[in-house]
Design an enzyme around this catalytic site. Structure first.
Site, short mmCIF file in Angstrom:
data_model
loop_
_atom_site.label_atom_id
_atom_site.label_comp_id
_atom_site.label_asym_id
_atom_site.label_seq_id
_atom_site.Cartn_x
_atom_site.Cartn_y
_atom_site.Cartn_z
N HIS A 292 50.87 39.30 -15.78
CA HIS A 292 49.83 39.79 -14.87
C HIS A 292 50.29 39.88 -13.43
O HIS A 292 49.57 40.35 -12.56
CB HIS A 292 48.61 38.86 -14.91
CG HIS A 292 47.87 38.92 -16.20
ND1 HIS A 292 47.79 37.84 -17.05
CD2 HIS A 292 47.18 39.91 -16.79
CE1 HIS A 292 47.07 38.17 -18.12
NE2 HIS A 292 46.69 39.42 -17.99
N HIS B 146 49.00 35.08 -17.24
CA HIS B 146 50.42 34.80 -17.43
C HIS B 146 51.33 35.68 -16.56
O HIS B 146 50.85 36.52 -15.79
CB HIS B 146 50.80 34.94 -18.90
CG HIS B 146 50.49 36.30 -19.48
ND1 HIS B 146 51.29 37.38 -19.29
CD2 HIS B 146 49.44 36.73 -20.22
CE1 HIS B 146 50.77 38.43 -19.88
NE2 HIS B 146 49.63 38.06 -20.46
N LYS C 17 41.79 33.81 -21.74
CA LYS C 17 43.16 34.07 -22.17
C LYS C 17 44.07 33.68 -21.00
O LYS C 17 43.64 33.66 -19.85
CB LYS C 17 43.36 35.56 -22.46
CG LYS C 17 42.60 36.06 -23.67
CD LYS C 17 43.49 36.01 -24.91
CE LYS C 17 42.78 36.54 -26.13
NZ LYS C 17 42.64 38.00 -26.11
N1 ARG Z 1 41.97 43.54 -19.07
C1 ARG Z 1 42.90 44.55 -19.39
C2 ARG Z 1 44.18 43.95 -19.92
O1 ARG Z 1 44.47 42.80 -19.68
C3 ARG Z 1 43.27 45.40 -18.20
C4 ARG Z 1 42.14 46.19 -17.63
C5 ARG Z 1 42.62 47.42 -16.96
N2 ARG Z 1 41.58 48.15 -16.29
C6 ARG Z 1 40.78 49.04 -16.84
N3 ARG Z 1 39.87 49.60 -16.08
N4 ARG Z 1 40.89 49.38 -18.09
O2 ARG Z 1 44.91 44.64 -20.62
#
Ligand code: ARG
Length: 575
Positions: A133, A130, A127
């Site tokens: 982030h 962007h 993905k």
């Molecule tokens: N990958 C997730 C996102 O883009 C964020 C992960 C956050 N960390 C976690 N331990 N849940 O929304």
């Protein structure tokens, strides 16, 4: 640095019976009104001990301590002892400290080597990486640096979103329309296009949905072909992510990602069952959190598949076992506030007392003003493009300003990328904000370029002193035994005070998980230096006066550099 309240306690202590030095120190305060002194000591508590009226005690103590080198003057006012610190003494203390601590100035050993996990960035594989982030990435990186600077052992974790049913879709799409070369040339853009196409074609062809489900099931079973495809997609995505991290000089110690925890989930589900926490609800397994005012935590869905929260439970337990953290920090957007409340509550209900050491460091949203970055409906703005735009725009600005031509490439990168990162850390993290190029790149505003420019200016003053007068670079011990009276002007003294409080800002930023405290502070130091630079002539002929002023210049530069370093922003020597 000499703790002034402690110094005061040391001086007062021999004259006060029945109170320890520490107790005295605790009573020393900083008056809100500076005309009441830099520090004040209230004598009320002494009345009983000394069997005298407080104003009398204040008057007697003033007489006894007023000649100490620390003080400019000591005045008893009613029950208070108002102390004005000797400015020259204070200035010498501050400069000596910065000179001897140098790159460590502002840091400490308070962490005592305890382990802190900072999880940040955590984008989703295949993905776009962007603009959304950027906050977690830059705030997390800064928190890592701050904790490290305060003597903690920090583990940087990237909890990649590399697992989920979408990989079944991705694999199916690739099998139908994909080409290896295309993916390798531009992984994320290509994979994203496949994914979008999958969703379009799926509408007319339900067999695709079935195929994707099958592909994901095969991936879960660990079948060779699916596993390899998934691994390849992951590797290609990571290559692209790393390119962006490299631009910002950011790295991680642990890239495990969600997939790593899948085989650790059954044990967690079993444990929840054993502890009597699981309940069935419409075919799903949940933990009821109603008594705590939270919606239920879903552990497995009705089709038996596990979800995000369950992987986070497995991950939290794994982190504790592996790193025995004293704190585990998750830098994740406020949209996930509920998720983390549920996660921490379930851990607590499982009986893990360390659940209290888990911290969700949340933050608000970035939005883009229509037009400047082109947010045309649905079009994602890649972080890499933003960083490249920053570099280009900076190049235009510095070319106009007429910089050193040899440095143009380096300066555009350092300043452009630094500006974007600095901006992320400028205001309180919880605030939503609008991304605005004019603001970010304004060399005269409260920006990265302004602070970096001030740093380069300090360095340039020191270089000029070396060229013109042959002055050696300031080093530890230089502030001893020289006259510092030229640094007692308002501009110089204000600057010294700002340098003095830099370590407090670092500590405060750490306690609040708020790098912007440091950002705000170094902006003030930079402003303070520029005022000093404009108000006074630094490279005067009088060698001792020049030396004093150069020491203050050096201390300003060092403070700015250390501060920028904690933000993950470079401090150029020349611009
Ligand atoms: N990958 C997730 C996102 O883009 C964020 C992960 C956050 N960390 C976690 N331990 N849940 O929304």
């Amino acid at each position: 640095m000499t703790d002034i309240r402690e110094e005061i306690a040391k001086i007062l202590s021999p004259h006060i019976d029945g109170m320890t030095e520490e107790e005295i120190k605790q009573l020393v305060e900083v008056p809100a009104d500076t005309s009441h002194g830099d520090y004040a000591f209230p004598c009320f508590k002494l009345a009983k001990l000394m069997r005298k009226a407080p104003p009398l005690i204040a008057a007697e103590l003033a007489e006894k301590i007023k000649d100490a080198e620390l003080f400019e003057s000591v005045e008893p006012i009613n029950a208070f002892l108002n102390m004005f610190i000797s400015r020259e003494f204070f200035t010498r203390e501050v400069l000596s400290e910065v000179l001897s601590e140098a790159d460590r100035f502002g840091g400490s050993g308070e962490g005592g080597g305890k382990t802190v996990i900072v999880e940040f960035s955590s984008p989703n594989i295949a993905k776009p990486f962007h603009i959304g982030h950027i906050r977690t990435t830059v705030i997390g990186n800064s928190l890592y640096k701050i904790f490290d600077f305060l003597g903690y052992k920090v583990v940087r974790m990237n909890h990649l979103g590399d697992y989920g049913t979408q990989f079944g879709k991705m694999i199916t799409a690739y099998r139908h329309w994909g080409s290896r070369e295309e993916v390798e040339a531009a992984p994320i853009k290509t994979l994203l296009a496949y994914y979008v196409r999958f969703h379009e074609e799926e509408k007319n062809d339900p067999s695709l949905t079935e195929e994707a489900r099958e592909a994901f099931a095969a991936l879960e079973r660990g079948e060779k072909e699916e596993k390899e495809l998934w691994q390849w997609i992951r590797d290609e995505s990571l290559k692209e992510f790393r390119r962006v991290y490299d631009m910002m000089d950011i790295d991680f110690d642990d890239w495990s990602g969600e997939s790593f925890y899948t085989d650790k989930m059954p044990a967690v589900i079993e444990e929840l069952k054993e502890k009597g926490l699981l309940k069935e609800s419409q075919g799903a397994q949940i933990v009821d959190l109603e008594p705590y005012g939270l919606t239920p935590a879903i552990i497995t869905k009705s089709d038996g598949t596990s979800i995000y929260l369950t992987r986070d439970l497995a991950s939290a337990i794994y982190r504790k076992k592996t790193y025995d953290f004293s704190k585990s920090i998750y830098v994740v957007a406020s949209q996930q506030d509920l998720h983390f409340k549920q996660l921490f509550k379930v851990l607590e209900l499982m009986g893990y007392e360390w659940a209290k050491d888990c911290v969700h460091v949340n933050f608000g949203m970035v939005s883009l003003p229509e037009g400047t970055l082109s947010t045309r409906k649905g079009r994602v703005v890649f972080l890499e493009d933003v960083l490249n735009t920053a570099v280009e725009k900076t190049r235009e600005i510095v070319l106009e300003k007429g910089v050193n031509a040899e440095l143009i490439d380096e300066t555009s990168k350092t300043v452009g990328i630094g500006a974007v990162m600095f901006n992320e850390l400028s205001s309180g993290r919880i605030k939503d904000y609008v991304f605005d190029w004019d603001e970010i790149l304004n060399f005269d505003g409260e920006t990265g370029p302004y602070v970096q420019y001030t740093h380069a200016r300090c360095a340039s003053v020191l270089r000029n002193a070396a060229e013109k007068f042959g002055d050696a670079a300031p080093k530890a011990g230089d502030a001893e035994g020289i006259r510092l009276s030229s640094l007692l002007t308002p501009a110089a003294y204000e600057l010294t005070k700002l340098i003095y409080t830099f370590p407090d800002a670092v500590e405060d930023a750490c306690r609040k998980y708020e790098p912007s405290v440091i950002t705000r502070h170094i902006i003030r130091v930079a402003q303070g230096f520029n005022k000093f630079y404009h108000d006074e002539h630094i490279l005067v002929d009088d060698a001792e006066e020049r030396k004093a002023k150069l020491l203050l210049t050096y201390a300003s530069m060092q403070t700015i550099r250390n501060g920028l370093g904690l933000l993950g922003v470079k401090a150029p020597e020349r611009m």
